[in-house]
Design an enzyme around this catalytic site. Structure first.
Site, PDB file in Angstrom:
ATOM      1  N   HIS A 166    -114.944 -46.791  27.439  1.00 19.82           N
ATOM      2  CA  HIS A 166    -113.618 -46.159  27.416  1.00 19.82           C
ATOM      3  C   HIS A 166    -113.447 -45.203  28.591  1.00 19.82           C
ATOM      4  O   HIS A 166    -114.417 -44.776  29.216  1.00 19.82           O
ATOM      5  CB  HIS A 166    -113.454 -45.295  26.153  1.00 19.82           C
ATOM      6  CG  HIS A 166    -113.537 -46.032  24.871  1.00 19.82           C
ATOM      7  ND1 HIS A 166    -112.433 -46.475  24.198  1.00 19.82           N
ATOM      8  CD2 HIS A 166    -114.611 -46.392  24.118  1.00 19.82           C
ATOM      9  CE1 HIS A 166    -112.811 -47.073  23.077  1.00 19.82           C
ATOM     10  NE2 HIS A 166    -114.123 -47.047  23.006  1.00 19.82           N
ATOM     11  N   LYS A 202    -103.804 -51.508  25.819  1.00 20.86           N
ATOM     12  CA  LYS A 202    -104.108 -50.345  26.643  1.00 20.86           C
ATOM     13  C   LYS A 202    -104.870 -50.842  27.853  1.00 20.86           C
ATOM     14  O   LYS A 202    -105.445 -51.921  27.823  1.00 20.86           O
ATOM     15  CB  LYS A 202    -105.041 -49.374  25.908  1.00 20.86           C
ATOM     16  CG  LYS A 202    -104.515 -48.807  24.631  1.00 20.86           C
ATOM     17  CD  LYS A 202    -105.543 -47.853  24.053  1.00 20.86           C
ATOM     18  CE  LYS A 202    -104.958 -47.148  22.843  1.00 20.86           C
ATOM     19  NZ  LYS A 202    -105.638 -45.936  22.501  1.00 20.86           N
ATOM     20  N   CYS A 237    -107.391 -49.041  29.023  1.00 20.22           N
ATOM     21  CA  CYS A 237    -108.706 -48.403  28.842  1.00 20.22           C
ATOM     22  C   CYS A 237    -109.833 -49.429  28.957  1.00 20.22           C
ATOM     23  O   CYS A 237    -109.773 -50.435  28.266  1.00 20.22           O
ATOM     24  CB  CYS A 237    -108.730 -47.718  27.469  1.00 20.22           C
ATOM     25  SG  CYS A 237    -110.280 -46.918  27.062  1.00 20.22           S
TER      26      CYS A 237
HETATM   27 ZN    ZN Z   1    -110.404 -46.511  24.836  1.00 21.48          ZN
END
Ligand code: ZN
Length: 137
Positions: free
Chosen positions: A11, A123, A125
């Site tokens: 992350h 996302k 990420c």
């Molecule tokens: Zn994340």
């Protein structure tokens, strides 16, 4: 009790690199109401690795998968307009690689992938291709 670890999830915090760990933890607790931290490990811009939770416990990194995951994050991942950017410092890259190698020895069957590589995640990420970067770890 030992968990069945299937993934090592990478992350970013999606914050500026100057954001403190205590500010991130406060956000999780007060804004999101989380009882557990988002990650087991977090890496500061100077490369320092900070453990937020024992591996035996479940952190809050990837909805629906957390019981099978060790979550590890670097502080950063967005530019000043909150757009995804891989702004890992060389020290963060080195610590991330070292920790993933250690974890892979302990959990050889665990797959290394980014948050965005899990199903139904919308996302960016961790703002880079973790599968590609760590394919040989
Ligand atoms: Zn994340």
């Amino acid at each position: 009790m030992a968990r069945n670890i299937k993934y090592l999830a990478v992350h970013c915090t999606a914050t500026s690199q100057t954001t403190s760990i205590s500010a991130i933890q406060s956000y999780w607790q007060k804004q999101l109401g989380w009882k557990m931290p988002g990650y087991h490990f977090i890496i500061k811009p100077d490369g320092e690795l900070v453990q937020l939770l024992p591996i035996e416990q479940v952190s809050n990194g990837v909805q629906g998968f957390n019981s099978q995951i060790i979550n590890i994050s670097y502080i950063g991942g967005v530019d000043q307009n909150n757009k995804p950017v891989d702004n890992r410092t060389p020290a963060q890259k080195a610590t991330l690689l070292k920790k993933l190698k250690e974890l892979k020895v302990k959990y050889p069957l665990a797959k290394i992938q980014g948050h965005r590589d899990f199903p139904n995640v919308h996302k960016a990420c961790p703002s880079f291709d973790a599968i590609k970067e760590y394919k040989d770890v």
